[in-house]
Scaffold this motif. Sequence first.
Motif, PDB file in Angstrom:
ATOM      1  N   THR A  27       0.805  -1.228   0.000  1.00 44.56           N
ATOM      2  CA  THR A  27       0.000   0.000   0.000  1.00 44.56           C
ATOM      3  C   THR A  27       0.838   1.277   0.000  1.00 44.56           C
ATOM      4  O   THR A  27       0.488   2.244  -0.708  1.00 44.56           O
TER       5      THR A  27
ATOM      6  N   ASP B 228      -0.993   3.735  -5.719  1.00 46.39           N
ATOM      7  CA  ASP B 228      -2.016   4.781  -5.737  1.00 46.39           C
ATOM      8  C   ASP B 228      -3.361   4.231  -5.263  1.00 46.39           C
ATOM      9  O   ASP B 228      -4.168   4.955  -4.684  1.00 46.39           O
ATOM     10  N   GLU B 229      -3.585   2.940  -5.535  1.00 45.59           N
ATOM     11  CA  GLU B 229      -4.857   2.323  -5.202  1.00 45.59           C
ATOM     12  C   GLU B 229      -4.647   0.834  -5.023  1.00 45.59           C
ATOM     13  O   GLU B 229      -3.890   0.210  -5.782  1.00 45.59           O
TER      14      GLU B 229
ATOM     15  N   THR C 199      -7.007  -2.648  -4.647  1.00 45.00           N
ATOM     16  CA  THR C 199      -8.345  -3.210  -4.699  1.00 45.00           C
ATOM     17  C   THR C 199      -8.252  -4.732  -4.667  1.00 45.00           C
ATOM     18  O   THR C 199      -7.167  -5.310  -4.770  1.00 45.00           O
TER      19      THR C 199
END
Length: 355
Positions: free
Chosen positions: A27, A31-32, A34
């Motif tokens: 993380t 940036d993301e 999921t």
Amino acid sequence: MLKALTDANGVPGHEDEVRDVMREHITPYADEVTVDHLGSLIARKTGSVSDGPKIMVAGHLDEIGFMVTRIDDKGFIYFQPLGGWWEQVMLAQRVTIMTRTGNIPGVIGSKPPHILSPEARRNPVDKKEMFIDIGAQSKEQATEFGVRPGDSIVPVCDFTVMKNEKMLMAKAWDNRIGCAIAIDVLKQLKDVEHPNTVYGVGTVQEEVGLRGAKTATNVIQPDIGFSVDVGIAGDTPGISEKDALAKMGKGPQILIYDGSMISHRRLRNFITDTADELGIPYQFDYVAGGGTDAGAIHVTAGGVPSLAISIATRYIHTHAAILHRDDFENAVKLITEVIKRLDKDQVKEIIFGQA
């Protein structure tokens, strides 16, 4: 990171614990982050161009293990293998049963050799004749402990730095080392200018059919795909170069062929040219059977130029495997440098060029 990843428990279909560890470590560089509907983790890091090529670097979260199928009247546990197990490496090995109420220790047992006929003693015990002893004295007591059909069963072997500190032993290098490579590639690219969007992926259920790689690749729709996994180390007694080519500590393996994929020729050439330019060691290898997530990645949608990059590892698909830290670090360096050199024109050349 390596200890946290390998000590975590996660057989096919029950990768939650490992996914949480990978999420924690990747993380800070993404940036993301999921998760797809099957459970694969997808960490995206966009480079200097928002619509640049999408590069997928995938290790699989799951390790080989077992699933509880039934409990007999005396409290012994019977099981279904999850992934490929060789009977000779299973007996008398410790396991952990992951129940809804907590983990339970156990050991794999069978009839003792002392009461077998000489002929039976010469043959491996069939998996169907094995059971797991958790110390329960009845089916009711095993049930009271929390054991139920469908529970996951995981090998036991703590992460261990060996006397030669380059050599690392753990239960789940297949394939937590691939997850570690994906994490460290994003880490190395954190403050680097490059025109690509990089996806560090931890796929699920690789050991039972490359399943998470299919779903994650459909989500990402990458332009280039890398599977990072373990390979066979051919440097132990009794193995010749006819059996396995790679040696531990001599660089990551560039897999030219396996049972699931013929490696993409132009992508392979681009990677080895980069390694030659920078003096990064590597080894060619091939495997007649088996496969990696690249086998699923490369046939998704309209096709994805893909390559499997592996770490030569001793004793894979057992409770305790060994690999060389230099191979891990060189794999991270090689994939990072390749990504830095990729852009739209280079990806187009790899896909359509005549090189």
